[in-house]
Design an enzyme around this catalytic site. Structure first.
Site, PDB file in Angstrom:
ATOM      1  N   LYS A  13       0.831  -1.208   0.000  1.00 47.04           N
ATOM      2  CA  LYS A  13       0.000   0.000   0.000  1.00 47.04           C
ATOM      3  C   LYS A  13       0.873   1.268   0.000  1.00 47.04           C
ATOM      4  CE  LYS A  13      -2.213  -0.814   3.887  1.00 47.04           C
ATOM      5  NZ  LYS A  13      -1.519  -2.020   4.386  1.00 47.04           N
ATOM      6  N   ARG A  88      -8.812   1.241   9.841  1.00 45.16           N
ATOM      7  CA  ARG A  88      -8.420  -0.145  10.123  1.00 45.16           C
ATOM      8  C   ARG A  88      -9.456  -0.845  10.991  1.00 45.16           C
ATOM      9  NH1 ARG A  88      -2.441   0.729   9.514  1.00 45.16           N
ATOM     10  NH2 ARG A  88      -1.370  -1.234   9.752  1.00 45.16           N
ATOM     11  N   ARG A 127      11.963  -5.533   4.082  1.00 45.49           N
ATOM     12  CA  ARG A 127      11.706  -4.106   3.859  1.00 45.49           C
ATOM     13  C   ARG A 127      12.737  -3.243   4.603  1.00 45.49           C
ATOM     14  NH1 ARG A 127       5.856  -1.528   4.855  1.00 45.49           N
ATOM     15  NH2 ARG A 127       6.154  -2.094   7.029  1.00 45.49           N
ATOM     16  N   ARG A 160      12.257  -1.427  10.251  1.00 46.18           N
ATOM     17  CA  ARG A 160      11.321  -1.066  11.324  1.00 46.18           C
ATOM     18  C   ARG A 160      11.286  -2.171  12.367  1.00 46.18           C
ATOM     19  NH1 ARG A 160       5.769   0.637   8.444  1.00 46.18           N
ATOM     20  NH2 ARG A 160       4.947  -0.588  10.146  1.00 46.18           N
ATOM     21  N   ARG A 171       0.824  -8.679  13.692  1.00 45.02           N
ATOM     22  CA  ARG A 171       0.114  -7.669  12.888  1.00 45.02           C
ATOM     23  C   ARG A 171      -0.862  -8.338  11.924  1.00 45.02           C
ATOM     24  NH1 ARG A 171       5.049  -4.665  10.516  1.00 45.02           N
ATOM     25  NH2 ARG A 171       3.578  -3.313   9.445  1.00 45.02           N
TER      26      ARG A 171
HETATM   27  P1  AMP Z   1       1.593   0.739   9.250  1.00 43.58           P
HETATM   28  O1  AMP Z   1       2.788   1.577   8.972  1.00 43.58           O
HETATM   29  O2  AMP Z   1       0.374   1.160   8.497  1.00 43.58           O
HETATM   30  O3  AMP Z   1       1.877  -0.747   9.102  1.00 43.58           O
HETATM   31  O4  AMP Z   1       1.226   0.972  10.791  1.00 43.58           O
HETATM   32  C1  AMP Z   1       2.156   0.678  11.808  1.00 43.58           C
HETATM   33  C2  AMP Z   1       1.443   0.570  13.145  1.00 43.58           C
HETATM   34  O5  AMP Z   1       0.823   1.829  13.468  1.00 43.58           O
HETATM   35  C3  AMP Z   1       0.328  -0.446  13.218  1.00 43.58           C
HETATM   36  O6  AMP Z   1       0.802  -1.763  13.475  1.00 43.58           O
HETATM   37  C4  AMP Z   1      -0.512   0.115  14.364  1.00 43.58           C
HETATM   38  O7  AMP Z   1       0.100  -0.144  15.620  1.00 43.58           O
HETATM   39  C5  AMP Z   1      -0.427   1.612  14.126  1.00 43.58           C
HETATM   40  N1  AMP Z   1      -1.503   2.091  13.217  1.00 43.58           N
HETATM   41  C6  AMP Z   1      -1.374   2.612  11.958  1.00 43.58           C
HETATM   42  N2  AMP Z   1      -2.569   2.943  11.443  1.00 43.58           N
HETATM   43  C7  AMP Z   1      -3.490   2.636  12.385  1.00 43.58           C
HETATM   44  C8  AMP Z   1      -4.909   2.733  12.439  1.00 43.58           C
HETATM   45  N3  AMP Z   1      -5.624   3.211  11.406  1.00 43.58           N
HETATM   46  N4  AMP Z   1      -5.528   2.314  13.577  1.00 43.58           N
HETATM   47  C9  AMP Z   1      -4.827   1.846  14.633  1.00 43.58           C
HETATM   48  N5  AMP Z   1      -3.482   1.716  14.644  1.00 43.58           N
HETATM   49  C10 AMP Z   1      -2.811   2.099  13.524  1.00 43.58           C
END
Ligand code: AMP
Length: 227
Positions: A13, A88, A127, A160, A171
């Site tokens: 994404k 989410r 990544r 990360r 996740r």
């Molecule tokens: P991402 O970079 O999108 O994989 O997000 C990394 C982390 O940020 C996730 O594993 C969650 O802990 C938190 N996070 C990101 N977006 C959301 C969301 N919309 N709702 C809740 N937690 C989020």
């Protein structure tokens, strides 16, 4: 245009949002990036969110919703945006609908990135991210020309903490439990487009751009202010 990119972590994404937002002149809003920035700068939000992110859990809705609301109201979002990683949960999706309704807008398209669990694990464990400009790389699929160094800005690449295998699996579990229901929610609203995300990056970009183009074509003229 107001677009959501939905799908499991590691579905591509972020990579696609980077390209498509530039191509279509839309703002790229990544909830994960906004939360990580807050953690790095040590804001109150960041302090609250940190533990959840490190464990691979979702940050509570209210915290994320506040961050997104503030971001969407900025000037650069007036012409449209791509939301990457938000919503989410069903409640986030409903808040987003309400928020856009109040602004006299609505979502135009939701792209669901379908990808196998094996691909997710391979993608996330390889990544790497630039510590300065945030560009995404992959040790095997999108390597930088100089090992560990960003091609765009010369910044150092890092992995990360939540891309480590154990957290990736957590996740994925959280995604199945809390986010997958959104597919049906948006399918019912008739704005869901499925993208097979196991294909190569360029093919996926082209598929997305084609769908955006045909969606624009069939918009009634009134939405362009012609009538
Ligand atoms: P991402 O970079 O999108 O994989 O997000 C990394 C982390 O940020 C996730 O594993 C969650 O802990 C938190 N996070 C990101 N977006 C959301 C969301 N919309 N709702 C809740 N937690 C989020």
């Amino acid at each position: 245009m107001r677009i959501v990119f939905l799908g499991p972590p590691g579905a591509g994404k972020g990579t696609q949002a980077e390209t498509i937002s530039k191509e279509k002149n839309l703002s790229h809003i990544s909830s994960g990036n906004l939360l990580r920035e807050a953690v790095e700068t040590g804001t109150e939000t960041g302090i609250k969110a940190r533990d959840y992110i490190e464990k691979g859990l979702l940050v509570p809705d209210q915290i994320v919703v506040d961050i997104i609301k503030e971001r969407i109201l900025k000037d650069d979002c007036k012409e449209g945006f791509i939301l990457d990683g938000f919503p989410r949960t069903l409640s986030q999706a409903k808040v987003l609908d309400e928020m856009l309704k109040k602004l006299g807008n609505k979502l135009d398209l939701v792209f669901y990135f379908a990808v196998s669990k094996e691909s997710v694990v391979l993608r996330l464990s390889g990544r790497r991210i630039c510590s300065i400009c945030g560009a995404n790389y992959h040790v095997k699929y999108v390597p930088s020309s100089k090992d560990g160094i960003c091609d765009k800005c010369g910044g150092k690449l890092y992995q990360r903490a939540d891309d480590k295998l154990e957290t990736v699996l957590e996740r994925m579990r959280v995604y199945h439990e809390q986010t997958e229901d959104l597919i049906e929610y948006y399918r019912k609203n008739d704005i869901l487009k499925e993208i097979v995300s196991d294909a190569n990056i360029e093919t996926i970009t082209k598929n997305i751009l084609d769908i955006i183009k045909s969606n624009l074509k069939y918009k009634p003229l009134i939405s362009f202010g012609v009538i």
